[in-house]
Motif scaffolding. Structure first.
Motif, mmCIF file in Angstrom:
data_model
loop_
_atom_site.group_PDB
_atom_site.id
_atom_site.type_symbol
_atom_site.label_atom_id
_atom_site.label_comp_id
_atom_site.label_asym_id
_atom_site.label_seq_id
_atom_site.Cartn_x
_atom_site.Cartn_y
_atom_site.Cartn_z
ATOM 1 N N PHE A 1 0.834 -1.194 0.000
ATOM 2 C CA PHE A 1 0.000 0.000 0.000
ATOM 3 C C PHE A 1 0.873 1.249 0.000
ATOM 4 O O PHE A 1 1.978 1.252 0.556
ATOM 5 C CB PHE A 1 -0.918 0.010 1.217
ATOM 6 N N ASP B 1 -0.836 6.931 1.043
ATOM 7 C CA ASP B 1 -2.228 7.381 1.128
ATOM 8 C C ASP B 1 -3.185 6.247 1.468
ATOM 9 O O ASP B 1 -4.404 6.454 1.544
ATOM 10 C CB ASP B 1 -2.655 8.028 -0.189
ATOM 11 N N LYS C 1 -3.779 3.608 -0.377
ATOM 12 C CA LYS C 1 -4.303 2.933 -1.564
ATOM 13 C C LYS C 1 -3.403 1.768 -1.954
ATOM 14 O O LYS C 1 -2.190 1.811 -1.780
ATOM 15 C CB LYS C 1 -4.426 3.917 -2.726
ATOM 16 N N LEU C 2 -4.028 0.752 -2.491
ATOM 17 C CA LEU C 2 -3.298 -0.427 -2.932
ATOM 18 C C LEU C 2 -2.416 -0.091 -4.133
ATOM 19 O O LEU C 2 -2.897 0.462 -5.124
ATOM 20 C CB LEU C 2 -4.272 -1.549 -3.295
ATOM 21 N N LYS C 3 -1.118 -0.411 -4.035
ATOM 22 C CA LYS C 3 -0.190 -0.164 -5.137
ATOM 23 C C LYS C 3 0.057 -1.429 -5.944
ATOM 24 O O LYS C 3 0.140 -1.377 -7.168
ATOM 25 C CB LYS C 3 1.141 0.367 -4.596
#
Length: 207
Positions: A63, A66, A68-70
Motif C-alpha cells: 500500500f 495514502d 491505496k493499494l499499489k
C-alpha cells in the motif's frame, strides 16, 4: 655484641634494595606466566545464501502512503533470503495499479522480488501486460504485451527492461521483436536494441 649486630644490619641495609628488586622481578615473571591470555575474537561467518523462511500459496499486498493499494503479488511458494533480503517465488503473478489507474499484470515461471516490492525480476516465459487506458486528456493508450525469458519490472517508475530477446505486441496486432529493450511507461518511450523487426497493422477505417 651490639657492634656486631649493627654491622650485620648495615650489610643487610646495603643488599636489601637488591633483594627487594629480585623478589619483585620474580613476582612479575610469575604473574606474566599465570595471567590468562585474551582469546582472539572469532571471525564472523559470512552470511550464506540459504532461506530463513518459506511461504506457500501466499499473497502479499503493498500500500502507498495514502493507504491505496499499489501492488499485489501471489505465488505457489516463496523463499526469503536474509543475505540479500529478497524473496524468490515460484510461478509469481503480480498486479500493479499505476498512478493513472492503469493496470499492469505480470506472470513468469520464477520471480525474484526485492525487500519493498518495488522491483521484480521475472525469469522463464515472463509476460507483462499493460491494459488499455484513457488519460484525463482523452488520450487512449492501447493494450501492450511484453514476452521474454527475462523481464526486470520497476513498479514505482513503471519501467521494464531486458537484456534478452523480447516480443512486443501492441494494440490490434502491431508486433516487434528485438534482442533487448528498455521501456519507460511514464515517458511513453521504448528503446529496442540489437536486431529489431516490426510489423505494423494499418489503422481500421472509421465508419
Amino acid at each position: 655484641m651490639v657492634l656486631r649486630v649493627r654491622r650485620v644490619w648495615d650489610r643487610l641495609a646495603v643488599y636489601l634494595p637488591l633483594l627487594l628488586m629480585g623478589v619483585m622481578a620474580m613476582t612479575t615473571y610469575w604473574l606474566v606466566r599465570n595471567t590468562p591470555t585474551m582469546s582472539e575474537p572469532e571471525l564472523e561467518a559470512a552470511p550464506r545464501h540459504v532461506p530463513d523462511y518459506f511461504m506457500r500459496d501466499f499473497s502479499v499486498k503493498v500500500f502507498g502512503e495514502d493507504g491505496k493499494l499499489k501492488s499485489e503479488m501471489v505465488g505457489i511458494e516463496g523463499r526469503h533470503y536474509p543475505d540479500t533480503d529478497t524473496l524468490e517465488i515460484d510461478q509469481p503473478r503480480i498486479r500493479i495499479l499505476g498512478a493513472e489507474g492503469r493496470i499492469t499484470t505480470a506472470v513468469a515461471a520464477r520471480g525474484l522480488i526485492n525487500a519493498d516490492g518495488s522491483e521484480a525480476q521475472l525469469f522463464d516465459k515472463a509476460v507483462v501486460i499493460r491494459e488499455a487506458s484513457t488519460s484525463a486528456q482523452g488520450v487512449v493508450t492501447p493494450r501492450s504485451e511484453l514476452q521474454s525469458d527475462f523481464l526486470h519490472l520497476f513498479a514505482n517508475t513503471e519501467q521494464v527492461r531486458s537484456h534478452l530477446p523480447v516480443v512486443l505486441v501492441r494494440g490490434a496486432g502491431d508486433r516487434f521483436t528485438a534482442d533487448g529493450m528498455d521501456y519507460d511507461n511514464l515517458d511513453r518511450l521504448m528503446q529496442l536494441t540489437g536486431r529489431v523487426r516490426g510489423t505494423l497493422q494499418p489503422p481500421k477505417d472509421k465508419k
